[in-house]
Design a protein around this motif. Sequence first.
Motif, mmCIF file in Angstrom:
data_model
loop_
_atom_site.group_PDB
_atom_site.id
_atom_site.type_symbol
_atom_site.label_atom_id
_atom_site.label_comp_id
_atom_site.label_asym_id
_atom_site.label_seq_id
_atom_site.Cartn_x
_atom_site.Cartn_y
_atom_site.Cartn_z
ATOM 1 N N PRO A 89 16.712 -42.004 -33.654
ATOM 2 C CA PRO A 89 16.388 -41.957 -32.214
ATOM 3 C C PRO A 89 16.024 -40.557 -31.713
ATOM 4 N N LEU A 90 16.365 -39.526 -32.492
ATOM 5 C CA LEU A 90 16.138 -38.152 -32.053
ATOM 6 C C LEU A 90 14.935 -37.494 -32.737
ATOM 7 N N GLY A 91 14.359 -38.162 -33.726
ATOM 8 C CA GLY A 91 13.223 -37.585 -34.429
ATOM 9 C C GLY A 91 12.800 -38.465 -35.582
ATOM 10 N N PRO A 92 11.569 -38.311 -36.074
ATOM 11 C CA PRO A 92 11.089 -39.150 -37.167
ATOM 12 C C PRO A 92 11.849 -38.889 -38.462
ATOM 13 N N ILE A 93 11.976 -39.930 -39.264
ATOM 14 C CA ILE A 93 12.607 -39.814 -40.570
ATOM 15 C C ILE A 93 11.653 -40.376 -41.613
#
Length: 394
Positions: free
Chosen positions: A252-256
């Motif tokens: 939810p805080l950045g692409p993985i």
Amino acid sequence: MAYPALTVLDGWTLLAGLAALAWVFLLLGRGAFWRGDQRLPAAPAPARWPAVTAVVPARNEAEGIGACVRALLAQDYPGALAVIVVDDQSSDGTADLARAAARETGAETHFRVLSGAPLAKRWSGKLWAMQQGMEAAGEVPFLWFTDADIVHGPLVLRQLVAYAESRGLALTSLMVMLSCRGWWEKLLIPPFIFFFQKLYPFRWVNDPRRSAAGAAGGCMLVRRSVLDKAGGLAAMGAALIDDCTLAALLKPLGPIWLGLGTQSRSLRHYRHLGEIWQMVARSAYVQLRHSPWRLAAAVLGMLFLYALPVLGVIWGVCAAKPLLLGLGVLGSVLMMLSFWPTLRLYGRGARWLPTLPLAALLYTAMTVDSARRYYRGQGGAWKGRTYGPKEGGR
């Protein structure tokens, strides 16, 4: 108007048809998971290579820790790299072997062994060791969590960081090559990778627009600032499936990104069925969130997908039912077609294709046993620790 009741054989024909249809859906509609095509792409070098600290949680890892440390210290990485081995209360000389390996490389100034504190309440053992390593690393831009039984190729970290920086990734993870030498490994390891890809379709994990999140704990490059923003490892301290829990925390805080890594390999050799069984049973019911309903659905789903097509073929032949036979053959062919890329990844020939249903039945039994252990207070037993229904670990 009266409708004739379905006969038993008509019912089996319907089920065989539904199973074949399900395989069509899996081939076309689940992120092409079966292709096994998510590999770490080449990326341009960043303007400045960020500092990285590799954190290796190690509990009784004498067999592989030396090779692991040598491979980490031999990384061809242009930036600053430090390696911390967290000796988690080992009793087999893991720490001494790690230090000896570091001396052999001549890179002792970039290496340290941290004596792990006793397991804290509401933490799983591995995550508690990772937490201590993270604290010792300080404010480093990237943390590279890797297992003590894994040997990475010399370019792995360079490629991980370059891709992470080019995409602004919060988490970059590789499913390393597992040991596939003995008979039980040849039977069960390729299906394990296949099932993992089906459960966490890599393309969906790598798509920022989708909520799917997954990772492989043996190789996880984590952006420290995003992890801190998510609450750190303390936000998931009791998790037994640390990798996928971390992925869900960070996405939810950045692409993985998650892919298959062919330059890194696990040294852990599963010589007997019981060793693979233990590895799966310790966390399979955790994956089902300790739900009897999810367990029932999982068992029925596995039987539906992997047993029904084979039974359709057998029953179709025995009962001379061409339609049932044809649907059974169709479902079986689609099943084996989807398995083929993973089988090739592990260098297995076509003769292993028909073993997938057997492997599926064994993994189903392991999952049921995982639930049994959980309700007996033996859930998550691993390396001398157990994680029961009401506590994080002991």
